[in-house]
Design an enzyme around this catalytic site. Structure first.
Site, PDB file in Angstrom:
ATOM      1  N   HIS A 356      28.468  26.116 -41.036  1.00 41.12           N
ATOM      2  CA  HIS A 356      29.555  25.682 -40.146  1.00 41.12           C
ATOM      3  C   HIS A 356      30.637  24.867 -40.828  1.00 41.12           C
ATOM      4  CE1 HIS A 356      27.743  26.861 -36.270  1.00 41.12           C
ATOM      5  NE2 HIS A 356      26.605  26.624 -36.897  1.00 41.12           N
ATOM      6  N   ARG A 545      37.374  16.097 -32.952  1.00 40.77           N
ATOM      7  CA  ARG A 545      36.961  14.942 -33.746  1.00 40.77           C
ATOM      8  C   ARG A 545      38.096  14.513 -34.675  1.00 40.77           C
ATOM      9  NH1 ARG A 545      31.587  12.843 -33.397  1.00 40.77           N
ATOM     10  NH2 ARG A 545      32.177  11.684 -35.256  1.00 40.77           N
ATOM     11  N   LYS A 550      41.685  17.715 -40.317  1.00 41.65           N
ATOM     12  CA  LYS A 550      42.222  18.262 -39.067  1.00 41.65           C
ATOM     13  C   LYS A 550      43.679  17.843 -38.848  1.00 41.65           C
ATOM     14  CE  LYS A 550      37.612  18.373 -36.886  1.00 41.65           C
ATOM     15  NZ  LYS A 550      37.378  19.782 -36.533  1.00 41.65           N
ATOM     16  N   LYS A 656      39.567  27.772 -26.346  1.00 44.13           N
ATOM     17  CA  LYS A 656      39.586  27.259 -24.968  1.00 44.13           C
ATOM     18  C   LYS A 656      41.029  27.113 -24.472  1.00 44.13           C
ATOM     19  CE  LYS A 656      35.395  24.927 -26.238  1.00 44.13           C
ATOM     20  NZ  LYS A 656      34.825  23.716 -26.852  1.00 44.13           N
TER      21      LYS A 656
HETATM   22  C1  26V Z   1      27.071  17.189 -40.350  1.00 40.05           C
HETATM   23  C2  26V Z   1      26.474  15.977 -40.267  1.00 40.05           C
HETATM   24  C3  26V Z   1      26.100  15.318 -41.525  1.00 40.05           C
HETATM   25  C4  26V Z   1      25.172  14.165 -41.324  1.00 40.05           C
HETATM   26  C5  26V Z   1      25.527  13.295 -40.155  1.00 40.05           C
HETATM   27  C6  26V Z   1      25.613  14.057 -38.857  1.00 40.05           C
HETATM   28  C7  26V Z   1      26.252  15.383 -39.006  1.00 40.05           C
HETATM   29  C8  26V Z   1      26.631  16.071 -37.875  1.00 40.05           C
HETATM   30  C9  26V Z   1      27.220  17.297 -37.986  1.00 40.05           C
HETATM   31  C10 26V Z   1      27.448  17.852 -39.222  1.00 40.05           C
HETATM   32  C11 26V Z   1      28.045  19.184 -39.383  1.00 40.05           C
HETATM   33  C12 26V Z   1      29.260  19.346 -38.641  1.00 40.05           C
HETATM   34  C13 26V Z   1      29.740  20.720 -38.857  1.00 40.05           C
HETATM   35  C14 26V Z   1      30.580  21.174 -37.730  1.00 40.05           C
HETATM   36  O1  26V Z   1      30.574  20.631 -36.636  1.00 40.05           O
HETATM   37  N1  26V Z   1      31.300  22.216 -37.985  1.00 40.05           N
HETATM   38  C15 26V Z   1      32.151  22.802 -37.005  1.00 40.05           C
HETATM   39  O2  26V Z   1      31.437  23.886 -36.433  1.00 40.05           O
HETATM   40  C16 26V Z   1      32.189  24.526 -35.415  1.00 40.05           C
HETATM   41  C17 26V Z   1      31.293  25.576 -34.802  1.00 40.05           C
HETATM   42  O3  26V Z   1      31.009  26.564 -35.728  1.00 40.05           O
HETATM   43  C18 26V Z   1      33.455  25.104 -36.010  1.00 40.05           C
HETATM   44  O4  26V Z   1      34.192  25.688 -34.973  1.00 40.05           O
HETATM   45  C19 26V Z   1      34.277  24.015 -36.683  1.00 40.05           C
HETATM   46  O5  26V Z   1      35.384  24.575 -37.335  1.00 40.05           O
HETATM   47  C20 26V Z   1      33.414  23.278 -37.682  1.00 40.05           C
HETATM   48  O6  26V Z   1      34.104  22.152 -38.215  1.00 40.05           O
END
Ligand code: 26V
Length: 819
Positions: A356, A545, A550, A656
Site C-alpha cells: 500500500h 491524513r 500529500k 469518493k
Molecule cells: C504504516 C504504519 C507504520 C507503523 C505505524 C502504524 C502504521 C500504520 C499504517 C501504515 C501503512 C499506511 C499505508 C497506507 O495507508 N497506504 C495507503 O493505502 C491506501 C489504500 O490502498 C492508498 O489508497 C493510499 O494511497 C496509501 O497511502
C-alpha cells in the site's frame, strides 16, 4: 426487505424500556440509538446465523482479510440501508416523533484505523458481503481508536478516543472461541517417535485472545459476513499454578502483557518506529486467527492439509500481518507434523500480499534481537525460510553477492517483513496501475525478476453504498429516479447519466442538490465553529491524513498567494472560494503538525481581513473521520489530489469525491491516472510533474529550489510571509517550513516533495478552475460526467478481481429458511 411496522415499533419501545428504563419520550439520543441498534441487530442476527450455517454446510472456501486496521464508520445507518429497510424505518421513527438524523449522529465512529488502508478494508468487507463472497475480516479490538483531534490556538491536540464508553452494541463476545497466544520463552528440540525432531516452545508467557464478532451486512441479500476483532485478556487473575510453583513474577508479567496489548491503535501511518508492542499486536491477532482457522479446518476436513488452500485464503493488508507466513508454517510443521516442503507449498498457496505504499519510512524491519526474544520459535522459522530462499538465490545469481544481500529476508541485523510477505505468497499486488508499475520497475524490481507471475494490479475502489447511497441521499434519490437503482450493485450503470449531462433540467436538479449539500455543510460549520461561509462560493476540499508527500502545503501556499493578489487588487475578478481542510497528523510528526498550524494561521489572517471582501475563506475542519467525510464529500466542487507524482499509491478519497460530482484538481499520481482515463482530460484539472520526472529528478539530485525563490517574486513573497511576522508574531514559528523548502530540514533534501517546482503549474490550473466555474453549464456537465464515469471505482469491481484472480473464491448464495 419488508418489515412489519407495528411489530417493529413495539420492539423498539420495548428495547428503550429494557435497556435504559426509559420511555421514548424521556430517553436521551444515546439511549434511543442503543435501542434502535438493538432492534436492528435482531433482524441482522437471523441472516447472520443463516449465513454461517450455509458456509458450514457447503464447506465453501473463505477469505480471511488480515488487517491491523478496519475503519468501519458508523454501523447503524449502513446496516439499515443494506437491509433495504430505510424508508420503512424512517417512517416509523418519524411517526414516533423522533429525529432520525439525531439518532444516527449519536453513534460514535469506531475509528479503528488511520486512513486509506483501514478504510479500504472496510469498503472491501461491504463489497464481499454484497457479492455473497464468504469472508472474515480479522483484526484487533483496540480499546482506543485513532485519537480525537482538537485544535487549540491553531495547533493539533490529541485526546483519547474512548469509543467503547457507551458500550459496544454491535460486538458479540465469543469466549467459546478464545485461543492462547504465546510470547517470549525458549525453544527445545525433542526427538519424535520416527526419529525426526520437533521444536517445543517452553517457559513462554500466555495471553488469551478472545474474539468479538461484528456483522457485515450485504446489500439486499441474506449474506452477513463477520468482522472478527480479537481482544487480549490475562489467563488468570493470578495464574495459580505458577503462583504456587513460586513464579509469582511471571503471573504478574502475564497480567501486564495482556493489559497493554489491545489498548490502542498505533496512530502513525506511513512511519515505522520499531516498537515491540506493535510486533506483539501483529503476532497476537495473526496467531489467534490462524489457530482458530486450523482448528475449524481440522473439525471439518481432518488432517488433510493439502486441502487448506482450497478452503482458506489469507490476504495480507500490507506487511503488518506478514508474520502469518511464519505462523502458518509453525502451526503446520510443529503442531501438525506436516513436512516442511509440503507446509511451504500450502502456505504460499494460501497467502497473498498487498503493498500500500512505496514510502520507505513505512517499511517494517524488525530488529533481530527484539524479534527473536519476543517470538523465539517464529524467529527460527523465518531463519529457515531465509536460508532456503538465499540458497535458491545463490544457485541463480551466485556471482552477484550484492543482489543476494539486497534480497535476503534477514540482513543488517533486521528482518524485512515485506520480503517475507513476497517470498511466502503466491500473489503480490499494488493498488493502482501506476503504483504496480513502480513496484515492478523500481521498489520490488529484484523480486519481479524472479517471480514475475506473482505480480498483479488491483486498482482500489470504494463502496457506493456508503459513499453515495448513505452519504448523499438526495443525489442517490435523483439518480435512482432517472436510471433506476441498479447502480447500488452495478456502479457502471452510472454511465446512463452521461446523456443527461446535456439536459438542462437534469443539470439544474444535479446542481441544486450540490447546493443543498453545501448549505448543510455551511450550517454545520456555523454551528460547530461559528464561521460564515458562502454556499455560492466554490467548495475546494482537501481531506486526508497530513503528510508532506500529500502536499497540503502546496495548497496553503497557493491560498497565501491568492491572498497577496487580493491585497494588491481587492476587486480582482474571481469566484469566491472556500478552502476546506481536514487532516490528522501523527502526534510525533513535527513538520505535519506545523503545517496544520500554518493552515489555521492562514485561516485567521484571511477570514478576518475585511479588505478582501470575503473572496476567500479557509476552514480547518477538526477531527476528520468517516462520519465527517460523509458530510464534507457530498458538498465538494473541487477535490484536491495533489501528491507528488509517484508517492501516493492510489488514494481512495479521490474516488469518493468523483462519485459525488466533484471535479479533481490533481497530479498524475496513484489512481488519479485512471480517473482521468475514465472521465476524460476535459473533465479533470491535471498539473505538475509526472511520476517518471520525479523519479529522474530525484536520481539526478540537482534540483535547487533557491533558483525558483530568486526568480519568482510571487513565490518569494509567499515564502517570506512564513518568516516576517505576518502569520505569527513569533518569526521563528514557521521557520522550519521555510527551511525545509529551501535548504532541507532534519536531513531531508531541500523541497523534497517538489512543492515549489510544481507551484506555478498548480496556480495556473487553479486559475483555470475559476474560469471554467463561471460557465455554469459547463461546470455542471463536468460534475455530472465525474459521477457518470466513476463506475470503475466501485470496490465491487476490485473485490471481483481479487476473488477471481487471487483467491479463487466463488459466491455462495444464502437462502433464508422459512419460519
Ligand atoms: C504504516 C504504519 C507504520 C507503523 C505505524 C502504524 C502504521 C500504520 C499504517 C501504515 C501503512 C499506511 C499505508 C497506507 O495507508 N497506504 C495507503 O493505502 C491506501 C489504500 O490502498 C492508498 O489508497 C493510499 O494511497 C496509501 O497511502
Amino acid at each position: 426487505m419488508h418489515i412489519d411496522k407495528e411489530a417493529f415499533k413495539a420492539k423498539l419501545i420495548a428495547n428503550v424500556r429494557i435497556l435504559s428504563r426509559q420511555s421514548v419520550e424521556t430517553a436521551t439520543q444515546e439511549q434511543l440509538y442503543e435501542a434502535l441498534a438493538f432492534t436492528i441487530r435482531d433482524y441482522v442476527t437471523s441472516k447472520w446465523l443463516e449465513t454461517h450455517e450455509t458456509y458450514d454446510r457447503t464447506g465453501c472456501k473463505i477469505v480471511c482479510y488480515l488487517s491491523m486496521e478496519f475503519l468501519m464508520g458508523r454501523f447503524l445507518g449502513n446496516a439499515i440501508m443494506n437491509m433495504t429497510m430505510f424508508d420503512e424505518i424512517k417512517e416509523v421513527i418519524d411517526e414516533m416523533g423522533i429525529d432520525y438524523n439525531l439518532i444516527e449522529d449519536a453513534e460514535r465512529d469506531p475509528g479503528l484505523g488511520n486512513g486509506g488502508l483501514g478504510r479500504l478494508a472496510a469498503c472491501f468487507l461491504d463489497s464481499l458481503s454484497t457479492l455473497e463472497l464468504p469472508a472474515y475480516g480479522c483484526g484487533i479490538r483496540y480499546h482506543y481508536g485513532i485519537f480525537e483531534q482538537k485544535i487549540v490556538d491553531g495547533a493539533q491536540m490529541e485526546l483519547p478516543d474512548d469509543w467503547l464508553h457507551n458500550g459496544d452494541v454491535w460486538g458479540v463476545r465469543r469466549r467459546e472461541y478464545a485461543v492462547e497466544v504465546k510470547f517470549y520463552g525458549n525453544v527445545v528440540r525433542e526427538m519424535k517417535d520416527n526419529g525426526e525432531y520437533r521444536y517445543v516452545h517452553e517457559n513462554y508467557q500466555s495471553i488469551i485472545a478472545v474474539p468479538y464478532d461484528y456483522p457485515v451486512v450485504g446489500y439486499n441479500n441474506n449474506t452477513v459476513n463477520t468482522l472478527r476483532l480479537w481482544d487480549a485478556e490475562a489467563k488468570n487473575m493470578f495464574d495459580l499454578e505458577k503462583f504456587n510453583s513460586g513464579d509469582f513474577q511471571k503471573a504478574v508479567e502475564e497480567q501486564n502483557l495482556a493489559k497493554a496489548l489491545t489498548d490502542v491503535l498505533y496512530p502513525a501511518d506511513e512511519h515505522y518506529a520499531g516498537k515491540e508492542l506493535r510486533l506483539r499486536q501483529q503476532y497476537f491477532f495473526v496467531s489467534a486467527t490462524l489457530q482458530r482457522v486450523i482448528t475449524k479446518f481440522k473439525m471439518k476436513f481432518g488432517n488433510n492439509f493439502a486441502l487448506l488452500p482450497e478452503k482458506y485464503a489469507f490476504q495480507l493488508n500490507d506487511t503488518h500481518p506478514s508474520i502469518a507466513v511464519a505462523e502458518l508454517m509453525r502451526i503446520l510443521v510443529d503442531e501438525n507434523d506436516v513436512a516442511w516442503d509440503e507446509a511451504w507449498e500450502i502456505t504460499k498457496k494460501c497467502c497473498a500480499y498487498t503493498n500500500h505504499t512505496i514510502m520507505s519510512e513505512a517499511l517494517e524491519k524488525w530488529p533481530y534481537d527484539l524479534f527473536s526474544r519476543l517470538l523465539p520459535r517464529i524467529f527460527m522459522i523465518v531463519e529457515e525460510i531465509n536460508k532456503r530462499f538465499c540458497n535458491m538465490l545463490i544457485e541463480k545469481y551466485g556471482h552477484d553477492a550484492e543482489k543476494i544481500r539486497r534480497m535476503a529476508i534477514i540482513a543488517d541485523g533486521q528482518i524485512r517483513m515485506a520480503w517475507l510477505a513476497i517470498v511466502g505468497s503466491h500473489s503480490v499486488n499494488g493498488v493502482a496501475a501506476l503504483h504496480t508499475e513502480i513496484l515492478k520497475n523500481q521498489e520490488l524490481k529484484d523480486f519481479y525478476e524472479i517471480y514475475p507471475e506473482r505480480f498483479n494490479n488491483k486498482t482500489n475502489g470504494i463502496t457506493q453504498r456508503r459513499w453515495l447511497g448513505h452519504a448523499n441521499q438526495k443525489l442517490a434519490k435523483l439518480i435512482t429516479k432517472e436510471i433506476g437503482d441498479g447502480w447500488y450493485t452495478d456502479l457502471d450503470e452510472l454511465h446512463k447519466l452521461e446523456p443527461l449531462a446535456n439536459k438542462k433540467k437534469f443539470r439544474e436538479a444535479f446542481m441544486d442538490i450540490k447546493r443543498e449539500n453545501k448549505v448543510e455543510l455551511a450550517q454545520y460549520f456555523k454551528e460547530t465553529m461559528d464561521i460564515d461561509i458562502d454556499p455560492d462560493s466554490i467548495f475546494d476540499i482537501q481531506v486526508k491524513r497530513l503528510h508532506e508527500y500529500k502536499r497540503q502545503l502546496l495548497n496553503v501556499l497557493h491560498i497565501m498567494h491568492l491572498y497577496n493578489q487580493l491585497k494588491e487588487d481587492p476587486n480582482m475578478d474571481m469566484v469566491p472560494r472556500t478552502f476546506i481542510f481536514g487532516a490528522k497528523s501523527a502526534a510525533g510528526y513535527k513538520m505535519a503538525k506545523l503545517i496544520i498550524k500554518l493552515i489555521n494561521k492562514v485561516a485567521d489572517l484571511v477570514n478576518n481581513d475585511p479588505s478582501i471582501n470575503g473572496k476567500i475563506k479557509v476552514v480547518f475542519a477538526a477531527n476528520y473521520r468517516v462520519s465527517l467525510a460523509e458530510k464534507l464529500i457530498p458538498a465538494a466542487d473541487i477535490s484536491e489530489q495533489i501528491s507528488t507524482a509517484s508517492k501516493e499509491a492510489s488514494g481512495t478519497g479521490n474516488m469518493k469525491f468523483m462519485l459525488n460530482g466533484a471535479v479533481t484538481m490533481g497530479t498524475l499520481d496513484g489512481a488519479n491516472v485512471e480517473i482521468m482515463e475514465e472521465v476524460g482530460e476535459d473533465n479533470i484539472f491535471i498539473f505538475g510533474m509526472k511520476a517518471d520526472e520525479v523519479i529522474d529528478q530525484y536520481a539526478r539530485n540537482d534540483y535547487n529550489p533557491w533558483d525558483i525563490y530568486n526568480m519568482d517574486p510571487d513565490i518569494q513573497a509567499v515564502l517570506n510571509m512564513l518568516i516576517n511576522g505576518t502569520l505569527d508574531s513569533n518569526t521563528e514559528t514557521f521557520k522550519p517550513i521555510f527551511e525545509s523548502l529551501l535548504n532541507g530540514y532534519n536531513g531531508s533534501r531541500a523541497d523534497e516533495y517538489f512543492v515549489l517546482k510544481d507551484f506555478n503549474a498548480y496556480a495556473k490550473a487553479q486559475a483555470k478552475v475559476d474560469a471554467v466555474y463561471k460557465d455554469k453549464d459547463k461546470w455542471a456537465k463536468m460534475a455530472i460526467m465525474n459521477t457518470a464515469c466513476s463506475g470503475k471505482f466501485s470496490s465491487d469491481r476490485t473485490i471481483k478481481e481479487y476473488a477471481e484472480e487471487i483467491w479463487g473464491l466463488k459466491p455462495v448464495h444464502v437462502e433464508m429458511k422459512k419460519k
